[in-house]
Design an enzyme around this catalytic site. Structure first.
Site, short mmCIF file in Angstrom:
data_model
loop_
_atom_site.label_atom_id
_atom_site.label_comp_id
_atom_site.label_asym_id
_atom_site.label_seq_id
_atom_site.Cartn_x
_atom_site.Cartn_y
_atom_site.Cartn_z
N ASP A 73 7.78 62.48 -48.74
CA ASP A 73 9.13 62.28 -48.27
C ASP A 73 9.08 61.14 -47.26
OD1 ASP A 73 11.62 62.33 -47.04
OD2 ASP A 73 11.75 64.52 -47.01
N TYR A 165 24.58 52.75 -47.04
CA TYR A 165 23.65 52.06 -47.92
C TYR A 165 23.80 50.55 -47.77
CZ TYR A 165 21.39 50.72 -52.37
OH TYR A 165 20.58 50.16 -53.33
N VAL A 198 21.51 47.91 -62.18
CA VAL A 198 20.42 48.19 -63.11
C VAL A 198 20.67 49.53 -63.79
CG1 VAL A 198 17.93 48.45 -63.38
CG2 VAL A 198 18.84 46.89 -61.64
N THR A 200 19.36 52.33 -64.70
CA THR A 200 18.40 53.42 -64.61
C THR A 200 19.05 54.70 -65.14
OG1 THR A 200 19.12 54.05 -62.38
CG2 THR A 200 17.36 52.39 -62.56
#
Length: 258
Positions: A73, A165, A198, A200
């Site tokens: 983590d 973010y 992207v 994913t």
């Protein structure tokens, strides 16, 4: 277009120790695979044990050296630095570090608490700095090194679905440019790779809907969807000696998003 099997070969990466954060799935897994296919000695950490184990087994079954990996983590800086030290003791000083780990969970300005803000920074911002701190002494012993920080084009397009973010990822360019000169004195290069959208498994499952499809067609100059191996291609180049004079730069892989 074929995925990682079609990647160029970089002789300088063969046998070179590489450490990747968040390497168990998505873009990280594509990079782990790409470096392994180059013959690099790869180590990675990830919080997802099942995906990480499956990736390591898949690479070994394909005839590549099984990567060193641990469940970690990255919010726990001491645990992250311990993993880097343990991996270096086994594989040698790392010549390449890829700071990939991130989580783009959606949230609103109004919903963010101080605890949530700190948790977002602990995943998306802090690990890169302390991973760099951990590998630089080894790179100095080697006399060279390449650090690749994964940024994002999302905040540059003024995406408003993840302000925390956006803050963390916008800081990546500052980290890269702020360290380029002092690290460059020891021939340690540091660059940012900023992916576009992207495809994913996570992105497809959580965010790609009909409107997302239209957005891709509207904003990308190239018609093909970005894949994880497209990001790996750029990272391999920057990690290799072919990019010996590239530092302090941001390289976008976004299919010409406008």
């Amino acid at each position: 277009m074929n995925p990682a099997s079609a990647l160029s070969t970089y002789p300088s990466l063969k046998g070179r120790p590489v450490f990747i954060t968040g390497g168990g799935s998505g873009i990280g897994a594509a990079m782990v695979s790409a470096f392994a296919e180059q013959g690099a000695r790869v180590a990675f950490v990830d919080i997802a044990e099942g995906a990480s184990d499956a990736l390591a087994r898949q690479l070994a079954e394909a005839g590549h050296a099984a990567p060193w990996w641990r469940v970690c983590d990255v919010r726990d800086v001491a645990a992250l630095q311990s993993c880097i030290a343990e991996a270096a003791a086994e594989l040698g000083d790392f010549a390449v570090l890829v700071n990939n780990v991130a989580s783009d969970d959606r949230h609103t300005l109004e919903s963010v608490t101080p605890a949530y803000y700190e948790e977002r920074m602990a995943i998306n911002e802090r690990p890169a700095f302390f991973a760099i701190q951990s590998v630089v002494p080894g790179m100095r012993r080697l006399g060279f090194g390449s650090i690749v920080n994964l940024g994002s084009t999302g905040w540059q397009g003024k995406g408003g679905a993840y302000p925390c973010y956006a803050i963390a990822k916008s800081s990546v360019n500052g980290l890269t440019r702020g360290l380029a000169r002092p690290l460059g004195e020891d021939r340690i290069r540091i660059n940012t790779v900023s992916p576009g959208w992207v495809m994913t498994e996570r992105q497809i499952k959580l965010w790609l809907d009909a409107e997302g499809e239209r957005e891709i067609k509207r904003n990308q100059c190239l018609p093909d969807k970005l894949q994880p191996h497209d990001i790996a291609r750029m990272v391999l180049f920057l990690a290799s000696d072919d990019a010996a004079m590239c530092t302090a730069q941001e390289f976008k892989v976004d299919a010409g998003w406008v």
